[in-house]
Design an enzyme around this catalytic site. Sequence first.
Site, PDB file in Angstrom:
ATOM      1  CE1 TYR A  30       3.499   2.505  -5.749  1.00  0.00           C
ATOM      2  CE2 TYR A  30       4.155   3.996  -3.990  1.00  0.00           C
ATOM      3  CZ  TYR A  30       3.236   3.127  -4.537  1.00  0.00           C
ATOM      4  OH  TYR A  30       2.071   2.877  -3.882  1.00  0.00           O
ATOM      5  CG  ASP A  39       8.169  10.452  -7.778  1.00  0.00           C
ATOM      6  OD1 ASP A  39       8.636  10.953  -6.735  1.00  0.00           O
ATOM      7  OD2 ASP A  39       7.695   9.306  -7.819  1.00  0.00           O
ATOM      8  CG  HIS A  90      -2.072   3.233  -3.008  1.00  0.00           C
ATOM      9  ND1 HIS A  90      -0.817   2.881  -3.406  1.00  0.00           N
ATOM     10  CD2 HIS A  90      -2.686   2.066  -2.653  1.00  0.00           C
ATOM     11  CE1 HIS A  90      -0.668   1.582  -3.269  1.00  0.00           C
ATOM     12  NE2 HIS A  90      -1.785   1.064  -2.807  1.00  0.00           N
TER      13      HIS A  90
HETATM   14 CO    CO Z   1       0.672   4.057  -3.992  1.00  0.00          CO
END
Ligand code: CO
Length: 627
Positions: free
Chosen positions: A375, A292, A586
């Site tokens: 996100y 990112d 995650h």
């Molecule tokens: Co995540």
Amino acid sequence: MRRPLDPLSVSELEIVVATLRADGMLGGPRLLAMLQLEEPPKDAVRAWRPNDPLTRIARATLWDSAAQCVSTAFVDVSEGVLEVRAEPGAVAPVLALQSTRAIEAVRDDERFAAALALRGIDDVNRVHIEAWPFGSAVPDGIDASRRLVWTPLWFRPEPGANVYAHPIEGLRCIIDLDTSKVLAVEDDVDSPPMPQTPAPYRADQTGANVHLRDLAIIQKDGPSFTVDGWEVRWERWRLRVGFDQREGLVLHDVRFDDNGRERSIAYRMSIAELVIPYGDAAPGAQRKQAFDTGEFGLGNYTNSLTLGCDCLGEIVYLDVALADAEGNVREIPQAICMHEEDFGILWKHTDETGHVEVRRSRRFVVSSIVTVNNYEYGYFWYLYQDGSIEFEAKLTGIVLTTGGVPGAPVASATEIDPGLLAPYHQHLFCARLDLDIDGGPNTLVEVQAAPLPEGPLNPHGASYTASHTVLATEVAAQREVDPFTGRYWKLVNREVLNHVGAPVGYKLVPGAVTWPMASRDSVIGKRAGFMYHHLWATPNRRDERYPAGEFPFQHAGGAGLPEWTTADRPIEDTDVVLWHVFGTNHIPRVEDWPVMPVERTGFALKPVGFFRRSPGIDVAAPTNHCH
Ligand code: CO
């Protein structure tokens, strides 16, 4: 007044863009991939005084989409172009403008429309298309030397619907970013049907009605910090806030006033990379390995923050400015938020007479939030009254989804609604911490606890000691956390001894960390080689900025920290940069749906032998009586 590390302003960006255009470096196929402040050398920044002349230099990363090459131009805002450097083999990051064109091309593609029609979708405008870099091997038949994106897809059943509830499985396009040509329409046979369960989250859709009474933060005398341009003073702290198109929020020159003596702690701190490897082999997930920061330019996606929602209390905002691929300059108002928070108690003791001393803890917060597709990432830096610094990433937004067969076993995803899968993934951050403990030079020391051998030093079996080991070279400094020994690392200044003769220092206190699940031989394992150590340390070099290298987009791997540290340079008594890799593994919960409650990860920097006692002792008792 402008200062050396101030982010580039709107007018400075406009001058640089005009210079690049005038010199024929920008326009038509020539695009601006990144426009950053070229920070002056540390010595020059340290020596600069307010009446000195100020040199402002921009670093422009240019992408010639026709010639397929990157060059870096250094442009003096007053003097014009200083230098243009070719970057052989480099590939520019994803440019938002090109992503938009790629998505438009997909919408216009007849093969794509036909594949949608077979799925019962006759309106391409109801399809949410995202353009993602390739995080895994490019399929055979596609020229991997081109800059490519591929498109995960979701469906919008009605305006305002949460598209991530409706992944369109088995259909993906591959687009050449530079020609906007759709190179392939991948259409799997036997792909699962689209999940249908809506996942509303907007207030007007959910009718959210759990209320609490008002909580007002009132500072009737105003906040306790002052802001002068990009410089902030709060309590005994002084720092400069910065902003970068690639990294987003940056902190510079963090100092603490120790009884009238201002002492340097950090020169520059940023999150230099954020990579999200996905651990699901499903066709709609396995390519999702986005950097990112390095592939998108995280700062491009900075939110404008709103009072009372993103930040609560007496807020001071900073605006930031950016240039896009065509050189259009835009300002993001209220991009960085600064405020104070009550943070419980700082310290307390009730003595044998019943006398109570207690201090409340106040912390200073500087934060920004980005939205990268699904996100949100909040970057929060905290300064405390005990001399500590903390970084916290707040992860929220919507988990990525794919489609599956309802109830069928899946290896690498959580079924969060019937047939709706949230693939496992990791969020791996790498902080670049250019600390200058009391100005430097600094030395890295590892501390770990171990039981003493049974004998005179350990007669009762409960004695233990702490070992202090200098990590003298780059390879020695490649380390992992170890909760069993309470391992931590401190950066000390051996030229400055405290009142008991020990070198002054700050320690890095790891918080939530994770370990990469991708093999080192995988595409993402090679490209994000930095993720295989929690700690790295390097001698400070201005051109060693990012842990996966300067140009991670479609890079074959090995660049950045793994490459530089093969030299195993000495790092004792030098200007050391610490690199700390942290993050979360995650495995999505059903309760992460439809919008994930904030998940936190980060680290702290705490004084260790830096002060002669707790700086919290100097904090005055509350003036309003406790009762
Ligand atoms: Co995540």
